[in-house]
Design an enzyme around this catalytic site. Structure first.
Site, PDB file in Angstrom:
ATOM      1  N   SER A 152      -1.995  -3.756  -0.585  1.00  0.00           N
ATOM      2  CA  SER A 152      -1.927  -2.491  -1.311  1.00  0.00           C
ATOM      3  C   SER A 152      -3.173  -2.214  -2.154  1.00  0.00           C
ATOM      4  CB  SER A 152      -0.677  -2.423  -2.193  1.00  0.00           C
ATOM      5  OG  SER A 152      -0.458  -1.106  -2.631  1.00  0.00           O
ATOM      6  N   SER A 160       4.958   3.402 -10.478  1.00  0.00           N
ATOM      7  CA  SER A 160       3.766   2.577 -10.633  1.00  0.00           C
ATOM      8  C   SER A 160       2.844   3.129 -11.716  1.00  0.00           C
ATOM      9  CB  SER A 160       3.016   2.486  -9.301  1.00  0.00           C
ATOM     10  OG  SER A 160       3.806   1.854  -8.322  1.00  0.00           O
ATOM     11  N   GLU A 219       5.224  -0.710   0.750  1.00  0.00           N
ATOM     12  CA  GLU A 219       6.482  -0.240   0.169  1.00  0.00           C
ATOM     13  C   GLU A 219       7.109   0.880   0.993  1.00  0.00           C
ATOM     14  OE1 GLU A 219       4.784   2.802  -3.243  1.00  0.00           O
ATOM     15  OE2 GLU A 219       4.627   0.643  -3.537  1.00  0.00           O
TER      16      GLU A 219
END
Length: 428
Positions: free
Chosen positions: A203, A31, A317
């Protein structure tokens, strides 16, 4: 039902021989790496990105940056990114693979040039949601042709810049929609102001990560509740170091909870925006010991896990690995808040319910999560649906259940190409 799997396309997940005593290193955060590459491509000078993740997803991002006119050079110190130069008008293509960050973060960059850019990838990426982002980009001044699909393949017809300005966005399906607009905002003529509508994005840590990287590169993002503003800016960050990927560390740090013993994860940051840092609190809640110091994170497990009720909305995730862990708990568990996982690499909730149940656990997918009733787990093929997180979940199952055959382990190359060897090393 999944197709039969050839034996040569499976990996026999190893059973833990006893309590662990291991030290591991995980690669850089996917990320963070891909956000850093995007911002470096928009900067006013080259950026050296140190310790980036080298995986399929990050290589796809580098390919996108190159296709859009940037420069990417691997050096002994890291990857040197040269900013995108808006030159040329010949059509180009961006290969998405099954990388959500590439599909969502790069279309806005294509609008800054003066050429037509076609975006397409694996069949799976065509099923992942992107329509709200494409609609927002159109309202900000971009020309996008998707034949009404709201999904790849689509073509961005660059007009030599993007006006920007104010826009409403429904980012409830993915926080990446919001991050895509914020990352590109400094390059828009009017910057960007995003007003969120609909349910809150999943998130929150990934939104904080985007804002943090924007500041590191010299932008001045502002937030007032559900309104975000990024003014135009000349970005610059000549040298940036990527943190280890804490979500990729998940199977390693939960392993001692099932096996007993100790696992040390080197380089775990003392402060971070990564959602994977939430694992430290989870381990404590489950009765395990997690100590963080300047060298990293040390986890000492009991070999027993209690049932738990967990809202994973902000850390979705991690769901596959946590679900596998809870199959061995002392009592039932409920995972909630993760309806958005149905739009990831696969429908992760349906896949987990199907595969975990097929191996003996009693797992049902609910409207927004999973209900897990532990039962003896036995060997068999664990299908992974081209989803890297499911490979990691299969590895966790194998710690306590002999004969787990994990399908297509190479798909873990999306985030950790060396995962199988690192896992074997931990158990050696």
């Amino acid at each position: 039902m999944p197709e039969p799997v050839a034996p040569e396309n499976t990996w026999k997940a190893p059973v833990a021989p006893g309590p662990l005593d291991a030290s591991v290193r995980v690669p850089g955060s996917k990320s963070i790496t891909n956000r850093a590459y995007v911002l470096a491509a928009l900067a006013g000078e080259p950026t050296l990105v140190r310790t980036p993740l080298d995986s399929r997803d990050t290589r796809l991002m580098l390919g996108a940056v190159s296709a859009l006119g940037g420069g990417c050079e691997t050096t002994p110190e890291g990857v040197l990114i040269r900013p995108i130069a808006a030159e040329g008008d010949d059509p180009v293509s961006v290969v998405l693979g099954n990388a959500g960050t590439v599909a969502r973060f790069t279309p806005a960059l294509a609008g800054l040039g003066a050429r037509a850019v076609r975006f397409d990838g694996d069949e799976a990426i065509r099923r992942r949601p992107i329509a709200p982002l494409l609609d927002a980009l159109r309202r900000l001044g971009m020309e996008i042709d998707d034949d009404g699909r709201g999904a790849p393949p689509f073509t961005v017809r660059g007009q030599g810049g993007v006006r920007g300005g104010e826009v409403e966005l429904d980012s409830s399906a993915s926080s990446q929609f919001l991050s895509a607009l914020l990352l590109a905002g400094p390059a828009f003529a009017e910057g960007v102001t995003v007003r969120l509508v609909g349910d809150a994005p999943p998130s929150e840590p990934h939104i904080a990560m985007t804002l943090d990287l924007l500041r590191r590169f010299g932008a001045a993002p502002e937030r007032d509740g559900t309104v975000f503003h990024v003014p135009p800016a000349r970005l610059s960050c000549p040298d940036y170091t990527v943190e280890p990927d804490l979500s990729t560390a998940a199977p390693f740090v939960v392993a001692p909870a099932l096996t007993g013993g100790t696992v040390r994860v080197g380089g775990w940051p003392e402060r971070t925006t990564q959602p994977g840092d939430w694992l430290r609190g989870l381990l404590a809640e489950l009765g395990q010991e997690a100590q963080l110091d300047a060298d990293g994170l040390t986890v000492t497990g009991t070999g027993r896990v209690p049932g738990a009720t967990l809202d994973l909305h902000e850390v979705g995730e991690l769901t596959p690995v946590i679900a596998a862990l809870l199959c061995f708990a002392d009592g039932p568990s409920v995972i909630s808040g993760v309806a958005h996982l149905r739009g990831h690499e696969t429908d992760r909730l349906a896949a987990l319910a199907t595969e975990l149940s097929a191996l003996g656990a009693e797992v049902a997918d609910t409207e927004d999560g999973l209900r897990i009733t532990p039962a003896p787990v036995h060997g068999g093929v664990f299908h992974t649906y081209d989803d890297h997180r499911l490979v990691m979940a299969g590895a966790v199952l194998g710690l306590r259940a002999a004969g787990i055959e994990v399908e297509n382990p190479a798909t873990v190359g999306k985030t950790f190409p060396g995962f199988v060897d690192a896992w074997a090393g931990m158990l050696a």
